[in-house]
Design a protein around this motif. Structure first.
Motif, PDB file in Angstrom:
ATOM      1  N   ALA A 212      -0.442  12.813  -9.815  1.00 35.19           N
ATOM      2  CA  ALA A 212      -1.451  13.303 -10.035  1.00 35.19           C
ATOM      3  C   ALA A 212      -1.893  12.589 -11.317  1.00 35.19           C
ATOM      4  N   ASP A 213      -1.210  12.438 -12.303  1.00 39.27           N
ATOM      5  CA  ASP A 213      -1.368  11.837 -13.499  1.00 39.27           C
ATOM      6  C   ASP A 213      -2.094  10.345 -13.180  1.00 39.27           C
ATOM      7  N   LEU A 214      -1.402   9.655 -12.174  1.00 38.28           N
ATOM      8  CA  LEU A 214      -1.773   8.255 -11.874  1.00 38.28           C
ATOM      9  C   LEU A 214      -3.038   8.219 -11.301  1.00 38.28           C
ATOM     10  N   ARG A 215      -3.433   9.346 -10.301  1.00 40.07           N
ATOM     11  CA  ARG A 215      -4.573   9.414  -9.625  1.00 40.07           C
ATOM     12  C   ARG A 215      -5.565   9.659 -10.564  1.00 40.07           C
ATOM     13  N   ALA A 216      -5.584  10.535 -11.607  1.00 39.85           N
ATOM     14  CA  ALA A 216      -6.402  10.560 -12.703  1.00 39.85           C
ATOM     15  C   ALA A 216      -7.097   9.184 -13.621  1.00 39.85           C
ATOM     16  N   GLN A 217      -6.300   8.093 -13.316  1.00 47.90           N
ATOM     17  CA  GLN A 217      -6.625   6.655 -14.195  1.00 47.90           C
ATOM     18  C   GLN A 217      -7.552   5.861 -13.253  1.00 47.90           C
ATOM     19  N   THR A 218      -8.301   5.213 -14.050  1.00 48.90           N
ATOM     20  CA  THR A 218      -8.996   4.235 -13.338  1.00 48.90           C
ATOM     21  C   THR A 218      -8.294   3.079 -12.869  1.00 48.90           C
ATOM     22  N   PRO A 219      -8.757   2.315 -11.988  1.00 45.76           N
ATOM     23  CA  PRO A 219      -8.048   0.815 -11.698  1.00 45.76           C
ATOM     24  C   PRO A 219      -7.983  -0.070 -12.730  1.00 45.76           C
ATOM     25  N   ALA A 220      -9.037   0.096 -13.794  1.00 46.67           N
ATOM     26  CA  ALA A 220      -8.904  -0.974 -14.949  1.00 46.67           C
ATOM     27  C   ALA A 220      -8.030  -0.481 -15.923  1.00 46.67           C
ATOM     28  N   GLY A 230      -0.812  -2.242 -10.816  1.00 45.06           N
ATOM     29  CA  GLY A 230      -2.004  -1.270 -11.267  1.00 45.06           C
ATOM     30  C   GLY A 230      -2.553  -0.841  -9.863  1.00 45.06           C
ATOM     31  N   GLY A 231      -2.806  -1.932  -9.245  1.00 47.36           N
ATOM     32  CA  GLY A 231      -3.656  -1.525  -8.066  1.00 47.36           C
ATOM     33  C   GLY A 231      -2.966  -0.707  -7.066  1.00 47.36           C
ATOM     34  N   TRP A 232      -1.456  -1.090  -6.790  1.00 47.10           N
ATOM     35  CA  TRP A 232      -0.700  -0.384  -6.002  1.00 47.10           C
ATOM     36  C   TRP A 232      -0.647   0.985  -6.511  1.00 47.10           C
ATOM     37  N   TYR A 233      -0.349   1.034  -7.770  1.00 45.51           N
ATOM     38  CA  TYR A 233      -0.287   2.585  -8.219  1.00 45.51           C
ATOM     39  C   TYR A 233      -1.491   3.512  -7.950  1.00 45.51           C
ATOM     40  N   HIS A 234      -2.824   2.758  -8.209  1.00 48.57           N
ATOM     41  CA  HIS A 234      -4.000   3.406  -8.061  1.00 48.57           C
ATOM     42  C   HIS A 234      -4.177   3.979  -6.464  1.00 48.57           C
ATOM     43  N   ARG A 235      -3.797   3.095  -5.526  1.00 57.33           N
ATOM     44  CA  ARG A 235      -4.031   3.297  -3.993  1.00 57.33           C
ATOM     45  C   ARG A 235      -3.085   4.310  -3.630  1.00 57.33           C
ATOM     46  N   ILE A 236      -1.742   3.931  -4.046  1.00 59.43           N
ATOM     47  CA  ILE A 236      -0.751   5.118  -3.529  1.00 59.43           C
ATOM     48  C   ILE A 236      -0.845   6.439  -4.086  1.00 59.43           C
ATOM     49  N   ALA A 237      -1.268   6.553  -5.205  1.00 61.72           N
ATOM     50  CA  ALA A 237      -1.466   7.913  -5.737  1.00 61.72           C
ATOM     51  C   ALA A 237      -2.551   8.755  -4.830  1.00 61.72           C
ATOM     52  N   ARG A 238      -3.542   7.895  -4.153  1.00 57.56           N
ATOM     53  CA  ARG A 238      -4.475   8.636  -3.284  1.00 57.56           C
ATOM     54  C   ARG A 238      -3.737   8.629  -1.911  1.00 57.56           C
ATOM     55  N   GLY A 239      -2.621   8.254  -1.723  1.00 55.57           N
ATOM     56  CA  GLY A 239      -2.040   8.386  -0.532  1.00 55.57           C
ATOM     57  C   GLY A 239      -2.184   7.163   0.543  1.00 55.57           C
ATOM     58  N   ILE A 240      -2.780   5.928  -0.166  1.00 56.17           N
ATOM     59  CA  ILE A 240      -2.973   4.896   0.610  1.00 56.17           C
ATOM     60  C   ILE A 240      -2.018   3.865   0.482  1.00 56.17           C
ATOM     61  N   ASP A 241      -1.566   3.417   1.643  1.00 51.77           N
ATOM     62  CA  ASP A 241      -0.598   2.460   1.811  1.00 51.77           C
ATOM     63  C   ASP A 241      -0.664   1.632   3.149  1.00 51.77           C
ATOM     64  N   THR A 242      -1.237   0.647   3.007  1.00 49.78           N
ATOM     65  CA  THR A 242      -1.585  -0.222   4.297  1.00 49.78           C
ATOM     66  C   THR A 242      -0.888  -1.083   4.712  1.00 49.78           C
ATOM     67  N   ARG A 243       0.427  -1.264   4.078  1.00 46.83           N
ATOM     68  CA  ARG A 243       1.667  -2.427   4.583  1.00 46.83           C
ATOM     69  C   ARG A 243       1.882  -2.057   6.003  1.00 46.83           C
ATOM     70  N   PRO A 244       1.845  -3.065   6.945  1.00 46.07           N
ATOM     71  CA  PRO A 244       2.272  -2.911   8.264  1.00 46.07           C
ATOM     72  C   PRO A 244       3.651  -3.011   8.396  1.00 46.07           C
ATOM     73  N   VAL A 245       4.334  -2.464   9.384  1.00 47.58           N
ATOM     74  CA  VAL A 245       5.937  -2.608   9.613  1.00 47.58           C
ATOM     75  C   VAL A 245       5.834  -4.074  10.230  1.00 47.58           C
ATOM     76  N   GLN A 246       6.752  -4.754   9.665  1.00 44.82           N
ATOM     77  CA  GLN A 246       6.741  -6.295   9.702  1.00 44.82           C
ATOM     78  C   GLN A 246       8.064  -6.579  10.375  1.00 44.82           C
ATOM     79  N   PRO A 247       8.002  -7.022  11.888  1.00 49.44           N
ATOM     80  CA  PRO A 247       9.184  -7.146  12.361  1.00 49.44           C
ATOM     81  C   PRO A 247       9.941  -8.259  12.126  1.00 49.44           C
ATOM     82  N   HIS A 248       9.488  -9.445  11.637  1.00 53.68           N
ATOM     83  CA  HIS A 248      10.068 -10.769  11.071  1.00 53.68           C
ATOM     84  C   HIS A 248       9.744 -10.715   9.556  1.00 53.68           C
ATOM     85  N   ARG A 249      10.295  -9.730   8.859  1.00 57.60           N
ATOM     86  CA  ARG A 249      10.292  -9.811   7.501  1.00 57.60           C
ATOM     87  C   ARG A 249      11.129 -11.044   6.863  1.00 57.60           C
TER      88      ARG A 249
END
Length: 368
Positions: A212-220, A230-249
């Motif tokens: 919640a503390d992270l979600r209250a902060q701006t991306p800047a 910082g961009g990762w923290y901003h998105r994941i604090a909102r429950g957004i993780d777009t990373r796909p499952v990568q079969p050939h990591r």
């Protein structure tokens, strides 16, 4: 709706399962030796320089953890039973488990021998419920291997991995898209993927203790203090993780290390040990047809202080002799050493694959 919004929308439609075997190495040992069942077991070396590779849940109750020096583990649990690791057995069991995954989906991202992400949004059995499918997979693993697995089910990798730890051992948990943001809001920042002790301490100083503390902060603000993360923290604090499952990591590194029964003080002995490690890692890279541009030397001293030294080339290493030269050049300036060395490790990173072509052949030595 822009492409980012579309990606976010599609993310909430995904069904991701994170499967994590329970105390994998130790559980295999207890399965194969009935005398170990119900007893505190540590897989690893029992000697004064040994390290715990894995601990059974009975051992964990005493505070024994993986990567703990064996002498410390013994102090915590006087009845601890040490068992030498059998990695060929663990790999064989892991293959059985991954064959079970493949019965249900081709979108499998292994993280280690004992855990993996599965994207089951569309699965081979046509099971609509990811929760039900996770139960089926866990039951199949138990039937085939005799081992327990825990699972987390969610719409993204971040939350699926967290969920798999909620009801361990031998359990599973679900975090739905509706629950995701609130779950993260209450989550301590130290539980966030990519937040180590140093970053957690920096966040604490900034008053950032929860999602919640992270979600209250701006991306800047987050970018100013944490850079690209910082961009990762901003998105994941909102429950957004777009990373796909990568079969050939892609493999990020390839290495080997050794802990010594007696501390090393002599450069000649250290050079001999590094040479042995280099030969071992180069052979492994050749078998996997991997080439590397970065050589990393790891040194752990008698007081457990650890340092690394590295060199990165503009082109991949072309021969073992070049690898040897670079590794020894990283080692030499560390002598004379102020104290004994208890561990040495050598790693290749900045890897690239070359189908069917091992990293061999003569080439002019690269300089740095």
């Amino acid at each position: 709706m822009d492409s980012t919004d579309t990606a976010d929308r599609d993310t909430f439609r995904r069904k991701i399962i994170h499967v994590d075997m329970d105390a994998f190495y130790a559980s295999v040992e207890q399965r194969d030796d009935p005398a170990l069942r119900g007893r505190p077991v540590a897989v690893g070396g029992a000697g004064p320089r040994g390290v715990v590779a894995a601990a059974s849940y009975e051992a964990r109750a005493f505070g024994v953890r993986s990567a703990m020096p064996s002498v410390t583990a013994r102090r915590k649990c006087a009845d601890l039973v040490f068992v030498p690791p059998r990695f060929e057995v663990y790999r064989a069991v892991s293959r059985q488990i991954h064959d079970i995954f493949a019965e249900h989906t081709d979108l499998i991202e292994p993280l280690s021998l004992d855990e993996a992400y599965l994207d089951v949004t569309e699965n081979k059995q046509g099971v609509a419920s990811a929760t039900e499918l996770a139960q089926v997979i866990r039951a199949r693993i138990k039937a085939v291997t005799g081992l327990n697995a825990s699972a987390g089910v969610s719409y993204c990798k971040f939350l699926a991995k967290l969920a798999s730890d909620l009801n361990k051992p031998n359990g599973q948990a679900v975090i739905t898209p509706r629950q995701g943001a609130d779950f993260i809001a209450a989550l301590p920042v130290a539980r966030f993927h990519g937040v180590g002790p140093a970053t957690a301490a920096r966040m604490e100083r900034l008053g950032l203790r929860t999602g919640a503390d992270l979600r209250a902060q701006t991306p800047a603000f987050l970018t100013a203090h944490f850079g690209k993360a910082g961009g990762w923290y901003h998105r994941i604090a909102r429950g957004i993780d777009t990373r796909p499952v990568q079969p050939h990591r892609e493999r990020k590194s390839l290495g080997s290390e050794d802990t010594f029964l007696e501390d090393i003080h002599d450069l000649a002995r250290a050079r001999a040990e590094v040479s042995t490690l280099v030969t071992k890692v180069w052979a492994l890279a050749a078998r996997k047809t991997l080439r590397a541009r970065t050589v990393v030397l790891k040194v752990k001293y008698a007081d457990f202080r650890q340092i690394t030294r590295s060199r990165t080339l503009s082109v991949p290493l072309g021969a073992e002799a070049e690898f040897q030269t670079l590794a020894q050049a990283l080692l030499d300036p560390l002598f004379p050493t102020p104290q004994g060395i208890r561990l040495l490790g050598v790693t290749l990173s900045s890897l690239s694959g070359d189908e069917g072509e091992p990293p061999t052949g003569a080439r002019q030595l690269s300089l740095w």
